[in-house]
Design a protein around this motif. Sequence first.
Motif, PDB file in Angstrom:
ATOM      1  N   ARG A   1       0.844  -1.199   0.000  1.00 24.83           N
ATOM      2  CA  ARG A   1       0.000   0.000   0.000  1.00 24.83           C
ATOM      3  C   ARG A   1       0.880   1.251   0.000  1.00 24.83           C
ATOM      4  O   ARG A   1       2.022   1.213   0.442  1.00 24.83           O
ATOM      5  CB  ARG A   1      -0.930  -0.004   1.217  1.00 24.83           C
ATOM      6  N   ASP A   2       0.319   2.328  -0.482  1.00 24.93           N
ATOM      7  CA  ASP A   2       1.022   3.607  -0.549  1.00 24.93           C
ATOM      8  C   ASP A   2       0.678   4.536   0.606  1.00 24.93           C
ATOM      9  O   ASP A   2       1.370   5.522   0.839  1.00 24.93           O
ATOM     10  CB  ASP A   2       0.708   4.324  -1.868  1.00 24.93           C
ATOM     11  N   THR A   3      -0.402   4.245   1.298  1.00 27.15           N
ATOM     12  CA  THR A   3      -0.791   5.027   2.467  1.00 27.15           C
ATOM     13  C   THR A   3      -1.129   4.079   3.607  1.00 27.15           C
ATOM     14  O   THR A   3      -1.567   2.946   3.372  1.00 27.15           O
ATOM     15  CB  THR A   3      -2.009   5.934   2.176  1.00 27.15           C
ATOM     16  N   VAL A   4      -0.938   4.545   4.821  1.00 26.20           N
ATOM     17  CA  VAL A   4      -1.161   3.729   6.014  1.00 26.20           C
ATOM     18  C   VAL A   4      -2.250   4.380   6.868  1.00 26.20           C
ATOM     19  O   VAL A   4      -2.136   5.549   7.263  1.00 26.20           O
ATOM     20  CB  VAL A   4       0.150   3.579   6.814  1.00 26.20           C
ATOM     21  N   ARG A   5      -3.292   3.611   7.124  1.00 26.34           N
ATOM     22  CA  ARG A   5      -4.412   4.095   7.919  1.00 26.34           C
ATOM     23  C   ARG A   5      -4.028   4.185   9.392  1.00 26.34           C
ATOM     24  O   ARG A   5      -3.439   3.255   9.947  1.00 26.34           O
ATOM     25  CB  ARG A   5      -5.594   3.155   7.749  1.00 26.34           C
TER      26      ARG A   5
ATOM     27  N   TYR B   1      -4.493   9.306   7.337  1.00 29.94           N
ATOM     28  CA  TYR B   1      -3.516   8.426   6.697  1.00 29.94           C
ATOM     29  C   TYR B   1      -2.128   9.069   6.669  1.00 29.94           C
ATOM     30  O   TYR B   1      -1.996  10.299   6.648  1.00 29.94           O
ATOM     31  CB  TYR B   1      -3.937   8.107   5.253  1.00 29.94           C
ATOM     32  N   ILE B   2      -1.105   8.227   6.659  1.00 24.49           N
ATOM     33  CA  ILE B   2       0.277   8.662   6.444  1.00 24.49           C
ATOM     34  C   ILE B   2       0.725   8.120   5.093  1.00 24.49           C
ATOM     35  O   ILE B   2       0.584   6.914   4.826  1.00 24.49           O
ATOM     36  CB  ILE B   2       1.215   8.156   7.545  1.00 24.49           C
ATOM     37  N   THR B   3       1.270   8.991   4.261  1.00 23.91           N
ATOM     38  CA  THR B   3       1.808   8.557   2.975  1.00 23.91           C
ATOM     39  C   THR B   3       3.139   7.856   3.194  1.00 23.91           C
ATOM     40  O   THR B   3       4.002   8.355   3.930  1.00 23.91           O
ATOM     41  CB  THR B   3       1.999   9.755   2.031  1.00 23.91           C
ATOM     42  N   VAL B   4       3.321   6.717   2.571  1.00 25.68           N
ATOM     43  CA  VAL B   4       4.553   5.945   2.718  1.00 25.68           C
ATOM     44  C   VAL B   4       5.650   6.619   1.888  1.00 25.68           C
ATOM     45  O   VAL B   4       5.520   6.744   0.673  1.00 25.68           O
ATOM     46  CB  VAL B   4       4.357   4.491   2.242  1.00 25.68           C
ATOM     47  N   PRO B   5       6.747   7.060   2.516  1.00 19.13           N
ATOM     48  CA  PRO B   5       7.795   7.746   1.764  1.00 19.13           C
ATOM     49  C   PRO B   5       8.679   6.760   1.000  1.00 19.13           C
ATOM     50  O   PRO B   5       8.836   5.608   1.411  1.00 19.13           O
ATOM     51  CB  PRO B   5       8.595   8.467   2.847  1.00 19.13           C
ATOM     52  N   ASP B   6       9.229   7.223  -0.102  1.00 27.75           N
ATOM     53  CA  ASP B   6      10.160   6.403  -0.889  1.00 27.75           C
ATOM     54  C   ASP B   6      11.608   6.777  -0.628  1.00 27.75           C
ATOM     55  O   ASP B   6      12.514   6.239  -1.273  1.00 27.75           O
ATOM     56  CB  ASP B   6       9.850   6.547  -2.386  1.00 27.75           C
ATOM     57  N   THR B   7      11.840   7.689   0.306  1.00 29.22           N
ATOM     58  CA  THR B   7      13.198   8.097   0.645  1.00 29.22           C
ATOM     59  C   THR B   7      13.868   7.032   1.508  1.00 29.22           C
ATOM     60  O   THR B   7      13.191   6.234   2.165  1.00 29.22           O
ATOM     61  CB  THR B   7      13.170   9.448   1.366  1.00 29.22           C
ATOM     62  N   PRO B   8      15.204   7.000   1.545  1.00 29.20           N
ATOM     63  CA  PRO B   8      15.918   5.893   2.200  1.00 29.20           C
ATOM     64  C   PRO B   8      15.659   5.780   3.704  1.00 29.20           C
ATOM     65  O   PRO B   8      15.347   6.755   4.379  1.00 29.20           O
ATOM     66  CB  PRO B   8      17.387   6.208   1.907  1.00 29.20           C
TER      67      PRO B   8
END
Length: 428
Positions: A130-134, A380-387
């Motif tokens: 998922r791209d966002t976390v509830r 929701y929190i958006t899942v980051p793609d940063t390291p």
Amino acid sequence: MSTSTSTSTVSEEYVSTASRPSDLRITDVRVANLHGVPFRSSIIRIDTNQGLVGYGEVRDQASASYALVLKSRIVGENPCNLDKVFRKIKQFGHHGRQGGGVSGIEMALMDLAGKAYGVPAYALVGGKFRDTVRCYADTPSLLDPHEMGERLLERKRRGFTMLKMDVGISLLWDVPGALIAPAGSRDDVSTMHPFTGIQVTPKGVEHLASYVDTVRSIVGYDVALAADHFGHIAIDSCIRIGRALEPFTLAWIEDLIPWQYTDQWRQLTEAVAVPTCTGEDIYLTENFKPLLDAGAIRVVHPDPATSGGIAETKRLGDYAQEKGIAMALHLAASPIATMACVHLAAATENFLALEHHAADVPFWSDLVTGLPRPLIQDGYITVPDTPGLGFGEINEELFRQQLDPRDPVFFAETTHWDGEFSHDRLWS
């Protein structure tokens, strides 16, 4: 030979060599103790020989010593060897907040390994579903159910699609005829539930059901609503309460009895038509298995700051999924452990929701940089793609403002832990 050397030299002109994962080594471990985020949180900082820094967090209200005792065991190790280092230190964790040191160190190792390889932490445990976390907003209860309903409604208006409140004997102590309780039991927090002698009467059960009915009528049935903190009462009272709460379609009823009593959890789960939930104080997947194997709960609820961090709790989630059991995440922490949980939640298919316990802390999102403000948007929190864990830096100024007055030093040196030693091997 000359051609090979020339090729190597030319190629490195175009490659960042600031981090060489195979040469990365841990050089130091330090802790900053914060308060009011929402509780006391010990933030772990792991330094390395290449300038990379990793952050983790000890379980809320736990001792920072649970992490610092591990310093001498991990200095010199390569944090990218995640499983190797975890296996080395996991013997020093235990249930409840005693798991906070190992779990917080694991989060920091994940942060470092992700930064070293240039990938988000979720990629280190299999990628994301998922791209966002509830998130679900936990909210301390008020005695008046109308006031409680309005307080939860405010959360709903902020965009939270799941809420949690406390429903239990804390609402009944001053209600005549609601409880049968031995003298002194109100202040007894050390006796386990089956042994307190506290019983909830029919009047008490009716009072709790009326309380939830009122709250439900205010927040509506288009939002998930869970209940927690029922009190130290035995299984018979738990069953009566659970049955009385069936009409209100609760997401779950949580921690009614100690997690250690698998058979009682199974009896409770079979007796009520409300999902049962526990697990925040259990350390390591192996210790969840009795509950899961027995089908004793409907929702498993680890706190990754106790259960072993990101990778271990991902293993737990996968095991629970095989048993047909969903996983929610317990948490009361700063954005650091929260982001560790976000990566875990993204990577776990049977994930339901992540607890947020700081809805009333106005500066909470500002403790770290490089993430959206506010961090939680529309629940929701958006899942980051940063390291790594995905945030930029800690907000040093705000950290200093929130240092615990009992230990107000910002990442104090920890050389006094360097010589910590014992013959740790668990076999002869």
